[in-house]
Scaffold this active site. Structure first.
Site, PDB file in Angstrom:
ATOM      1  N   LYS A  68       5.764  27.477 -24.237  1.00 43.31           N
ATOM      2  CA  LYS A  68       7.259  27.547 -24.004  1.00 43.31           C
ATOM      3  C   LYS A  68       7.650  29.127 -24.041  1.00 43.31           C
ATOM      4  O   LYS A  68       8.548  29.291 -23.013  1.00 43.31           O
ATOM      5  CB  LYS A  68       8.261  26.671 -24.508  1.00 43.31           C
ATOM      6  N   ASP A 104      15.490  21.230 -22.191  1.00 40.82           N
ATOM      7  CA  ASP A 104      15.494  20.442 -23.386  1.00 40.82           C
ATOM      8  C   ASP A 104      16.619  20.372 -23.909  1.00 40.82           C
ATOM      9  O   ASP A 104      17.168  19.255 -24.168  1.00 40.82           O
ATOM     10  CB  ASP A 104      14.713  21.155 -24.384  1.00 40.82           C
ATOM     11  N   GLY A 128      16.389  22.241 -39.115  1.00 35.45           N
ATOM     12  CA  GLY A 128      15.363  22.970 -38.274  1.00 35.45           C
ATOM     13  C   GLY A 128      15.785  23.815 -37.462  1.00 35.45           C
ATOM     14  O   GLY A 128      17.047  24.027 -37.142  1.00 35.45           O
TER      15      GLY A 128
HETATM   16  P1  NDP Z   1       8.822  24.358 -34.205  1.00 37.23           P
HETATM   17  O1  NDP Z   1       7.298  24.343 -34.651  1.00 37.23           O
HETATM   18  O2  NDP Z   1       9.192  25.430 -33.386  1.00 37.23           O
HETATM   19  O3  NDP Z   1       9.668  24.316 -35.664  1.00 37.23           O
HETATM   20  C1  NDP Z   1       9.419  23.558 -36.410  1.00 37.23           C
HETATM   21  C2  NDP Z   1      10.771  23.206 -37.487  1.00 37.23           C
HETATM   22  O4  NDP Z   1      10.292  22.370 -38.615  1.00 37.23           O
HETATM   23  C3  NDP Z   1      10.987  24.681 -38.277  1.00 37.23           C
HETATM   24  O5  NDP Z   1      12.171  24.628 -38.401  1.00 37.23           O
HETATM   25  C4  NDP Z   1      10.111  24.262 -39.648  1.00 37.23           C
HETATM   26  O6  NDP Z   1      10.835  25.126 -40.596  1.00 37.23           O
HETATM   27  C5  NDP Z   1      10.431  23.050 -39.694  1.00 37.23           C
HETATM   28  N1  NDP Z   1       9.304  22.487 -40.697  1.00 37.23           N
HETATM   29  C6  NDP Z   1       7.902  22.245 -40.455  1.00 37.23           C
HETATM   30  N2  NDP Z   1       7.395  21.844 -41.702  1.00 37.23           N
HETATM   31  C7  NDP Z   1       8.574  21.836 -42.436  1.00 37.23           C
HETATM   32  C8  NDP Z   1       8.280  21.305 -43.867  1.00 37.23           C
HETATM   33  N3  NDP Z   1       7.148  20.814 -44.290  1.00 37.23           N
HETATM   34  N4  NDP Z   1       9.560  21.296 -44.505  1.00 37.23           N
HETATM   35  C9  NDP Z   1      10.813  21.625 -44.040  1.00 37.23           C
HETATM   36  N5  NDP Z   1      10.693  22.043 -42.635  1.00 37.23           N
HETATM   37  C10 NDP Z   1       9.424  22.177 -41.886  1.00 37.23           C
HETATM   38  O7  NDP Z   1       8.695  22.961 -33.587  1.00 37.23           O
HETATM   39  P2  NDP Z   1       9.938  22.581 -32.342  1.00 37.23           P
HETATM   40  O8  NDP Z   1      11.073  23.070 -32.677  1.00 37.23           O
HETATM   41  O9  NDP Z   1       9.125  22.919 -31.067  1.00 37.23           O
HETATM   42  O10 NDP Z   1       9.786  20.857 -32.452  1.00 37.23           O
HETATM   43  C11 NDP Z   1      10.329  20.281 -33.957  1.00 37.23           C
HETATM   44  C12 NDP Z   1      10.071  18.859 -33.214  1.00 37.23           C
HETATM   45  O11 NDP Z   1      11.157  18.581 -32.275  1.00 37.23           O
HETATM   46  C13 NDP Z   1       8.749  18.378 -33.033  1.00 37.23           C
HETATM   47  O12 NDP Z   1       8.569  17.196 -34.172  1.00 37.23           O
HETATM   48  C14 NDP Z   1       8.647  18.154 -31.708  1.00 37.23           C
HETATM   49  O13 NDP Z   1       7.934  16.999 -31.223  1.00 37.23           O
HETATM   50  C15 NDP Z   1      10.271  17.573 -31.485  1.00 37.23           C
HETATM   51  N6  NDP Z   1      10.776  17.843 -29.962  1.00 37.23           N
HETATM   52  C16 NDP Z   1      11.361  16.895 -29.278  1.00 37.23           C
HETATM   53  C17 NDP Z   1      11.598  16.833 -27.978  1.00 37.23           C
HETATM   54  C18 NDP Z   1      12.142  15.706 -27.308  1.00 37.23           C
HETATM   55  O14 NDP Z   1      12.446  15.890 -26.171  1.00 37.23           O
HETATM   56  N7  NDP Z   1      12.527  14.802 -27.814  1.00 37.23           N
HETATM   57  C19 NDP Z   1      11.803  18.179 -27.235  1.00 37.23           C
HETATM   58  C20 NDP Z   1      11.312  19.389 -28.276  1.00 37.23           C
HETATM   59  C21 NDP Z   1      10.903  19.084 -29.558  1.00 37.23           C
HETATM   60  P3  NDP Z   1      10.223  26.587 -40.902  1.00 37.23           P
HETATM   61  O15 NDP Z   1      10.997  27.510 -40.008  1.00 37.23           O
HETATM   62  O16 NDP Z   1      10.874  26.714 -42.394  1.00 37.23           O
HETATM   63  O17 NDP Z   1       8.882  26.786 -40.811  1.00 37.23           O
END
Ligand code: NDP
Length: 271
Positions: A68, A104, A128
């Site tokens: 993206k 989105d 998040g």
């Molecule tokens: P990113 O990889 O950009 O961000 C991941 C987020 O999750 C960050 O805030 C990260 O925190 C947090 N995170 C990951 N692991 C952990 C952990 N162990 N403990 C605490 N926080 C954690 O992903 P996206 O933002 O692109 O996507 C997030 C979710 O949303 C995904 O599951 C995706 O499938 C879903 N999604 C759904 C959509 C829909 O249309 N329904 C559209 C887009 C996404 P940190 O910054 O600390 O790493």
């Protein structure tokens, strides 16, 4: 069918994508024959891969993880949501290149509206601060919530994201483990990737109003841990399938000028 449309989603991985099913069903609503492929491409492969797709008659595309941000560089023009989110999920052909959009966040707003969940004057918690949180923040602030707080494992990312959007509304960022005010939030948007590994993001029931609503961006098995937690705490909870279909509907409208009905498609996928 009276018309046809050649589309694709690019990502890595991409095999799991529901987009071909969704867009085929949208096409049926308007008698458009949709040829929607899944094309696996890494960040490095995307420019060539998408150029080949276009040369073969591709009319529009979606980009998913991890493409993206890379997509921004392929676009001659960007809509406001893509610029704000620094991410593109929809590409539309224009003379000599691509017009990039981010549907989105607007897709989430479409689904919240379908579910009758209001944002105006509500106190909203986003858990998040990754790409998805960045995509929803602008459209969410347009609906004038009283407050938006972003909590993230990495506090610096939440603070940086809040600072980027501060001129658009009352938003602040902090660490996920930071103490909260009791009964503060009436709407929680779960935007971490937790859930895919069966774990929960650490939301405390005490942070929420008694009738708070939880919207999880995850769907399918990744939604189950939060769904169970909400059931235990008698909280209304929705998964992100409606947002997925909503963002797809807005992309379909950009490609065809027609806005599909999302409700039957969501029902079909959930059933
Ligand atoms: P990113 O990889 O950009 O961000 C991941 C987020 O999750 C960050 O805030 C990260 O925190 C947090 N995170 C990951 N692991 C952990 C952990 N162990 N403990 C605490 N926080 C954690 O992903 P996206 O933002 O692109 O996507 C997030 C979710 O949303 C995904 O599951 C995706 O499938 C879903 N999604 C759904 C959509 C829909 O249309 N329904 C559209 C887009 C996404 P940190 O910054 O600390 O790493």
């Amino acid at each position: 069918m009276s018309a046809s449309l050649k589309l694709a989603v690019f990502g890595d991985p991409v095999e799991h994508s529901l987009s071909p099913r969704i867009h085929t069903q949208f096409g049926r609503q308007f008698e458009i024959d949709v040829d929607y492929r899944k094309i696996r491409a890494s960040i490095a492969q995307l420019p060539d891969s998408i150029a080949r797709f276009r040369a073969a008659g591709g009319q529009g595309a979606n980009l998913t993880v991890p493409l993206k941000q890379t997509g921004l560089r392929l676009c001659m023009k960007l809509d406001q949501a893509a610029r704000q989110a620094s991410a593109v999920n929809t590409l539309v052909t224009i003379d000599g290149g691509w017009h990039g959009f981010n549907t989105d966040g607007p897709g989430l707003m479409l689904d919240l509206s379908r579910l009758g969940i209001g944002v105006r004057n509500e106190r909203v918690l986003i858990v998040g601060a990754g790409g998805a949180a960045a995509g929803i923040l602008g459209p969410l602030l347009l609906d004038e919530p009283q407050q938006v707080r972003i909590l993230n494992r990495t506090a610096a990312r939440a603070i940086e994201l809040a600072e980027r959007f501060q001129h658009r509304g009352p938003v602040e960022g902090a660490a996920l483990n930071q103490a909260r005010v009791e009964g503060e939030f009436s709407l929680v948007i779960q935007a971490t990737s937790l859930g895919h590994d069966g774990s929960l993001p650490g939301i405390d029931r005490n942070w929420l109003t008694p009738d708070a609503v939880i919207y999880d961006l995850n769907y399918g098995p990744a939604h189950q841990p939060l769904a169970s937690w909400c059931a235990q705490h008698a909280l209304r909870c929705h998964d992100g399938l409606g947002m997925l279909v909503g963002q797809a509907a807005l992309a379909f409208e950009l490609w065809t000028g027609q806005r599909p009905d999302i409700a039957p498609v969501i029902e079909g996928l959930a059933g």
